[in-house]
Design a protein around this motif. Sequence first.
Motif, short mmCIF file in Angstrom:
data_model
loop_
_atom_site.label_atom_id
_atom_site.label_comp_id
_atom_site.label_asym_id
_atom_site.label_seq_id
_atom_site.Cartn_x
_atom_site.Cartn_y
_atom_site.Cartn_z
N GLU A 148 27.16 2.68 -14.85
CA GLU A 148 27.39 1.58 -14.52
C GLU A 148 26.47 0.01 -14.60
N HIS A 149 27.80 -0.82 -14.57
CA HIS A 149 27.12 -2.16 -14.46
C HIS A 149 26.34 -2.39 -13.24
N ARG A 150 25.42 -2.95 -13.22
CA ARG A 150 24.69 -2.75 -12.51
C ARG A 150 23.90 -4.71 -13.18
N ASP A 151 23.21 -5.55 -12.06
CA ASP A 151 23.25 -7.36 -12.01
C ASP A 151 22.07 -6.73 -12.34
N ASN A 152 21.55 -7.69 -13.33
CA ASN A 152 20.56 -8.23 -13.88
C ASN A 152 19.70 -7.25 -14.62
N ALA A 153 20.47 -6.60 -15.49
CA ALA A 153 19.80 -5.13 -15.79
C ALA A 153 19.65 -5.71 -17.09
N ILE A 154 18.71 -4.51 -17.77
CA ILE A 154 18.93 -4.70 -19.81
C ILE A 154 18.94 -2.87 -20.09
N TYR A 155 19.19 -3.04 -21.13
CA TYR A 155 19.53 -1.71 -21.51
C TYR A 155 18.66 -1.59 -22.76
N VAL A 156 18.06 -1.05 -22.61
CA VAL A 156 16.93 -0.44 -24.00
C VAL A 156 17.10 0.69 -24.80
N PRO A 157 17.31 1.07 -25.91
CA PRO A 157 17.49 2.15 -26.99
C PRO A 157 16.25 3.21 -26.13
N MET A 158 16.74 4.86 -26.19
CA MET A 158 15.09 5.55 -26.20
C MET A 158 14.82 5.79 -27.69
N LEU A 159 15.67 5.79 -28.89
CA LEU A 159 15.15 6.39 -30.38
C LEU A 159 15.92 5.59 -30.76
N GLY A 160 15.97 5.46 -32.26
CA GLY A 160 16.90 4.65 -33.18
C GLY A 160 16.51 2.93 -33.55
N THR A 161 17.51 2.80 -33.96
CA THR A 161 17.29 0.91 -34.29
C THR A 161 18.18 0.16 -33.48
N SER A 162 19.27 0.60 -32.53
CA SER A 162 19.83 -0.47 -31.49
C SER A 162 19.11 -1.35 -30.47
N ASP A 199 24.09 -6.97 -21.87
CA ASP A 199 25.18 -6.47 -21.80
C ASP A 199 25.69 -5.09 -22.20
N LEU A 200 25.80 -4.55 -21.02
CA LEU A 200 26.91 -2.90 -21.22
C LEU A 200 28.26 -3.17 -22.23
N SER A 201 28.39 -4.02 -21.57
CA SER A 201 29.58 -3.83 -23.00
C SER A 201 29.20 -3.64 -24.29
N GLU A 202 27.82 -4.36 -24.89
CA GLU A 202 27.28 -4.06 -25.90
C GLU A 202 27.07 -2.84 -26.81
N LEU A 203 26.53 -2.05 -25.83
CA LEU A 203 26.06 -0.60 -26.59
C LEU A 203 27.19 -0.35 -27.30
N THR A 204 26.31 0.15 -28.57
CA THR A 204 27.00 0.99 -29.49
C THR A 204 26.46 2.84 -29.25
N ILE A 205 25.29 2.93 -28.58
CA ILE A 205 24.98 4.50 -28.89
C ILE A 205 25.12 4.91 -27.65
N HIS A 260 23.24 8.33 -22.40
CA HIS A 260 22.26 9.12 -22.13
C HIS A 260 21.14 8.48 -23.45
N ASN A 261 21.42 7.97 -24.41
CA ASN A 261 20.37 7.72 -25.18
C ASN A 261 19.41 5.76 -24.55
N VAL A 262 19.66 5.49 -22.90
CA VAL A 262 19.11 4.41 -23.36
C VAL A 262 19.05 4.75 -21.75
N PHE A 263 17.95 3.45 -21.70
CA PHE A 263 17.15 3.58 -20.36
C PHE A 263 18.08 2.05 -19.63
N GLN A 264 19.08 2.12 -18.36
CA GLN A 264 19.01 0.70 -17.96
C GLN A 264 17.87 0.50 -16.41
N VAL A 265 17.26 -0.23 -17.25
CA VAL A 265 15.90 -1.47 -16.53
C VAL A 265 16.54 -2.43 -15.45
N VAL A 266 16.60 -2.40 -13.95
CA VAL A 266 17.03 -2.97 -12.87
C VAL A 266 16.07 -4.05 -13.13
#
Length: 542
Positions: free
Chosen positions: A244-258, A263-269, A272-278
């Motif tokens: 779910e969207h959270r204000d002032n958050a970044i999304y960090v891939p756990m593995l791979g080259t993403s 922006d949550l909508s920009e995730l291409t993976i 469950h393979n992403v950390f949401q860091v508020v």
Amino acid sequence: MNAKAIVGSFIVSLAANLNAKRSLALTVSSAQSLEFPSADEKVHGDNWQRTLKSDSTFDFIAADLPLGMGRERATIGTSNVMAPKNWLLIAQALRHLAPGGTCIALVEPPAFGLAEGPAFVAALKAEGYRLSGVFNTPPNLLSSTSIRPVLVAVVRDKKEGLFVAELEDEAQARSVAHSFSKGKTADSLNEGIELADGGFKGFESLKAKLQLERLETQYKQYQTYTLGELAEDIITVRSGEKMEHRDNAIYVPMLGTSHVTNDLSELTIKHHNVFQVVLSSNAKSEYVSAFFTSDLGLLILRSLTTGAWIQKLNKSTLQQASVALPELPEQEEIVLSHQRMNALAGAIGKFKKELALNPRNASAIRSQVDGMLEQINGLSEAERIMNMAREGESATLEFKESFSLDVRKGKCEKYIEISSLKTIAAFLNTDGGTLLVGVADSGEVKGVGDEISKYYKSNDRFMLHFKNRLKTSIGEQFYPFVHQRLVDVSGATVLTVVCDPSPTPCYLDGNAFYVRTNPATDKLEGPRLVEYVQNHFASRNK
């Protein structure tokens, strides 16, 4: 670049520098990455222990072992440890190491930095063995995989400290072998640096740490935080679930080259393979995501991945990620610059469409694009200099704080100029390189503005003086291979001198011959000079 030849040169040189009286080349299974032709005894095969006499000892052992062999539990001395099989083979080979001897072995990155590493190293230490060196092998040593293995040096002594270096070419590898054997260290991975025992977490991690230290000298007002210090929460979801969207958050891939994004909508993976860091209020998500998409940010994240074969971030290591954080107004300025660049990219896309639909506007569009390119080239060159300053000196990069000015005495001295001219001659005689005048050894960009205003009064007069010194000490015939210009780097004026490799020898003041070795300039004389000129320039002019 022949990676195997570079590693072979290092091993042969190390054995010679250590004055090994009796040496062993040990190869198990299909491993064929190390070359040690001068070994006194060679053993190959899975049954090597039966081949060697139980009481055989060696001053130097080079062990070429297969990687990724799986894990086993075994006893080392009084310790019961779980470790990869190739590590256990190293422990067995150490039984044949004489007191004061050295064993070199190829292992997975990051050396013994995997989960079982500390227990394994502690078990070896209890038996009188010490991890004393870690050496990053050249890329493509293993042609069948993208994994870049490392060489570890285990010695039988009671000293302290860990020598760490990268192997880049044959001459440099021999120099590193000499420095390691003599206990000489410097402040760069090209020459070798010394770390405290247990202070090595992998080469990517170490490079990120060194760059962050240099970043702090460039931006003294920046503070360095860990992501754990900036995070109010780190959220993960199960397979199949959505974040779910959270204000002032970044999304960090756990593995791979993403890439990291805010922006949550920009995730291409899958989520469950992403950390949401508020993030806390003192860090803007747009800035932090931009930081982690920079070369330095990507290096920091790579340095924290674990696993020899599948590199993956976990929550605890992610919290250790360093972030260079300016004050909020500067963060906002950086974010605005990123937004403007995105807008510029969109405008260029529109220009392309307009040009296709209305060719009559071609002249006006070209004029606008030329103006943008002029600005962009200036900015990109300044950023390139900042990146080089962060990376530190190397065989093809040298820093000088000034060209003429002795900063300690506060006056111009000829020997200060000669120092820069030696470097230029060395670059011409070796493989080329870049001299940055106005950058301190620490990487701090100080510029030569004060020197110019006090002693030369204008940029033009300073550049004329520089060219005159080139003419008298280097020679007009080398002008085509030396490219100099002044660049504004965040308000500091830096003289950049880019040197191409020369097809003919360059003698400083007509008699002194210099070459580049690691981040150092060496003078060659006598037979060494004759041999170098004959071999180096003959091969270059073929």
